[in-house]
Design an enzyme around this catalytic site. Structure first.
Site, mmCIF file in Angstrom:
data_model
loop_
_atom_site.group_PDB
_atom_site.id
_atom_site.type_symbol
_atom_site.label_atom_id
_atom_site.label_comp_id
_atom_site.label_asym_id
_atom_site.label_seq_id
_atom_site.Cartn_x
_atom_site.Cartn_y
_atom_site.Cartn_z
ATOM 1 N N GLY A 149 -109.454 -68.447 58.070
ATOM 2 C CA GLY A 149 -108.550 -67.869 57.372
ATOM 3 C C GLY A 149 -109.042 -66.474 56.764
ATOM 4 O O GLY A 149 -108.681 -65.551 56.841
ATOM 5 N N ASN A 184 -95.566 -71.753 50.606
ATOM 6 C CA ASN A 184 -96.914 -71.770 51.341
ATOM 7 C C ASN A 184 -98.073 -71.619 50.209
ATOM 8 O O ASN A 184 -98.305 -70.669 49.598
ATOM 9 C CB ASN A 184 -96.695 -70.455 52.229
ATOM 10 N N GLU A 224 -98.197 -59.692 60.338
ATOM 11 C CA GLU A 224 -96.930 -60.632 60.579
ATOM 12 C C GLU A 224 -97.282 -61.880 60.564
ATOM 13 O O GLU A 224 -96.615 -62.740 59.865
ATOM 14 C CB GLU A 224 -96.471 -60.311 61.990
ATOM 15 N N TYR A 250 -104.462 -65.525 48.887
ATOM 16 C CA TYR A 250 -104.080 -64.029 48.859
ATOM 17 C C TYR A 250 -104.407 -63.410 47.449
ATOM 18 O O TYR A 250 -105.126 -62.401 47.607
ATOM 19 C CB TYR A 250 -102.918 -63.519 49.336
#
Length: 165
Positions: free
Chosen positions: A105, A132, A91, A138
Site C-alpha cells: 500500500g 476505514n 479512485e 494517509y
C-alpha cells in the site's frame, strides 16, 4: 522502482488491455472489503472502453509481489480552477488481504505521489470511508480530511429527472 522494491520482489506495472478481467476482479475485491458489492455494475466491456478506449478516462497500475497481482490503483486527472492546473485523483488503492502489511500500500501510494509530481499536478485527492483504518495511513504521510467540504454524488439514474427540473 526503488532498491527496496527490487529486494522485496515488489513490482509496479501499468495495466494493459489484456488486464481488464483482473481489474474487474480487483474492483469486486475492494467492493467486498467496503461492504458495497451490491453497487458494482462495471463489466469488462465498460472498463475496456473507459480505460483503454478512444478516450481513456482512468489509468490503472498493479503492484505485484513475486509476479503475483497483490494490489491495484485506479486514478485519473481532475482540474482545480483555484490552483489553475490539473490534479491527481485516486479512485481506489486496494491490497488483497493476504498481502497486507508488506509495504505494498505504501509503495502504491508513493507511486501516486511520484506520478503527481512528475505530471506537475497541483494537488492529489481521494476519499476514505470514515470507518476505514487507512485514514491513519494517509495521515502518517501528511494528508488529512478537507474541513468544511462534503462529497455529493448524483448517480446516472437521477440524470433524467434532474434535466426535467
Amino acid at each position: 522502482m526503488t532498491e527496496n522494491e527490487k529486494k522485496s520482489g515488489l513490482n509496479i506495472r501499468i495495466a494493459e488491455k489484456e488486464d481488464v478481467s483482473l481489474i474487474l476482479d480487483f474492483i469486486k475485491g475492494i467492493a467486498e472489503f467496503e461492504k458495497l458489492s451490491h453497487m458494482v455494475t462495471a463489466t469488462e466491456e465498460t472498463l475496456l472502453e473507459s480505460m483503454f478506449g478512444e478516450r481513456p478516462y482512468a489509468e490503472v497500475f498493479f503492484a505485484e509481489m513475486d509476479g503475483v497481482p497483490a494490489g491495484f490503483t485506479v486514478f485519473f486527472h481532475n482540474f482545480s480552477t483555484f490552483v489553475g492546473k490539473q490534479g491527481f485523483y485516486i479512485e481506489d488503492i486496494y491490497v488483497k488481504p493476504e498481502f497486507r502489511g508488506k509495504g505494498i500500500g505504501k509503495a502504491m501510494f508513493l507511486h501516486c505521489v511520484k506520478l503527481a509530481k512528475e505530471r506537475n499536478c497541483g494537488r492529489m485527492e481521494w476519499t476514505v470511508l470514515d470507518w476505514n483504518p487507512a485514514r491513519e495511513f494517509y495521515e502518517y504521510f501528511g494528508a488529512g480530511p478537507v474541513e468544511g467540504w462534503h462529497i455529493y454524488r448524483m448517480t446516472e439514474d437521477k440524470f433524467e429527472s434532474a434535466l426535467e427540473k
